[in-house]
Design a protein around this motif. Structure first.
Motif, PDB file in Angstrom:
ATOM      1  N   UNK A  25       0.671  -1.305   0.014  1.00  0.00           N
ATOM      2  CA  UNK A  25      -0.190   0.158   0.052  1.00  0.00           C
ATOM      3  C   UNK A  25       0.922   1.153  -0.162  1.00  0.00           C
ATOM      4  N   UNK A  26       2.033   1.257   0.726  1.00  0.00           N
ATOM      5  CA  UNK A  26       2.996   2.427   0.991  1.00  0.00           C
ATOM      6  C   UNK A  26       4.193   2.249   0.199  1.00  0.00           C
ATOM      7  N   UNK A  27       4.213   1.485  -1.001  1.00  0.00           N
ATOM      8  CA  UNK A  27       5.231   1.557  -1.749  1.00  0.00           C
ATOM      9  C   UNK A  27       5.902   2.686  -2.149  1.00  0.00           C
ATOM     10  N   UNK A  28       5.054   3.417  -2.799  1.00  0.00           N
ATOM     11  CA  UNK A  28       5.714   4.704  -3.441  1.00  0.00           C
ATOM     12  C   UNK A  28       6.343   5.633  -2.443  1.00  0.00           C
ATOM     13  N   UNK A  29       5.554   5.706  -1.232  1.00  0.00           N
ATOM     14  CA  UNK A  29       6.139   6.533  -0.130  1.00  0.00           C
ATOM     15  C   UNK A  29       7.395   6.133   0.449  1.00  0.00           C
ATOM     16  N   UNK A  30       7.306   4.775   0.673  1.00  0.00           N
ATOM     17  CA  UNK A  30       8.560   3.891   1.259  1.00  0.00           C
ATOM     18  C   UNK A  30       9.660   4.144   0.144  1.00  0.00           C
ATOM     19  N   UNK A  31       9.598   4.010  -0.964  1.00  0.00           N
ATOM     20  CA  UNK A  31      10.647   4.156  -2.079  1.00  0.00           C
ATOM     21  C   UNK A  31      11.188   5.785  -2.163  1.00  0.00           C
ATOM     22  N   UNK A  32      10.034   6.772  -1.875  1.00  0.00           N
ATOM     23  CA  UNK A  32      10.561   8.247  -1.938  1.00  0.00           C
ATOM     24  C   UNK A  32      11.554   8.170  -0.538  1.00  0.00           C
ATOM     25  N   UNK A  33      10.893   7.873   0.438  1.00  0.00           N
ATOM     26  CA  UNK A  33      11.883   8.063   1.807  1.00  0.00           C
ATOM     27  C   UNK A  33      13.353   7.192   1.546  1.00  0.00           C
ATOM     28  N   UNK A  34      13.323   6.272   1.077  1.00  0.00           N
ATOM     29  CA  UNK A  34      14.706   5.332   0.709  1.00  0.00           C
ATOM     30  C   UNK A  34      15.372   6.282   0.089  1.00  0.00           C
ATOM     31  N   UNK A  35      14.952   6.802  -1.301  1.00  0.00           N
ATOM     32  CA  UNK A  35      15.756   7.679  -2.078  1.00  0.00           C
ATOM     33  C   UNK A  35      16.435   8.894  -1.308  1.00  0.00           C
ATOM     34  N   UNK A  36      15.521   9.311  -0.428  1.00  0.00           N
ATOM     35  CA  UNK A  36      16.181  10.785   0.311  1.00  0.00           C
ATOM     36  C   UNK A  36      17.104  10.313   1.376  1.00  0.00           C
ATOM     37  N   UNK A  37      17.041   9.006   1.933  1.00  0.00           N
ATOM     38  CA  UNK A  37      17.848   8.461   2.944  1.00  0.00           C
ATOM     39  C   UNK A  37      19.255   8.243   2.023  1.00  0.00           C
TER      40      UNK A  37
END
Length: 103
Positions: A37-49
């Motif tokens: 459900x949160x794949x896009x959000x998790x990917x975006x945060x991982x990219x920021x990290x």
């Protein structure tokens, strides 16, 4: 990272399920479903990290066990509505947040 949300008003539905004698586990969400459900959000945060060295804190560590995120834990709801943590849920998540914030 996002909190694994059950998608229903937890206290209201827990009361209704309890009244019917039904299992409260019906309110739980799997880690697999939460991640999908949160794949896009998790990917975006991982990219920021990766890009900026942001430290990610995952509430799944506090709210989920054995692949299941509990809406109700130890007879106390982890949420006070559909997606806001209750005091019980916030205390559980603070165990994950505190070490990272106070290093």
């Amino acid at each position: 990272l996002p909190v694994p949300e059950p998608g229903v008003n937890v206290p209201r539905n827990a009361a209704l399920l309890t009244k019917k004698g039904a299992e409260l586990e019906r309110l739980d969400v799997s880690v697999v479903d939460h991640t999908a459900t949160n794949e896009a959000v998790i990917t975006a945060f991982e990219s920021l990290a990766d890009t900026y060295g942001v430290i990610l804190l995952d509430p799944v560590e506090a709210l989920c066990r054995d692949g299941i995120c509990r809406a109700v834990d130890q007879a106390s709801p982890n949420f006070f509505d559909v997606h806001h943590l209750s005091m019980h849920g916030a205390r559980a998540v603070s165990a994950v947040l505190s070490p990272a914030l106070f290093r």
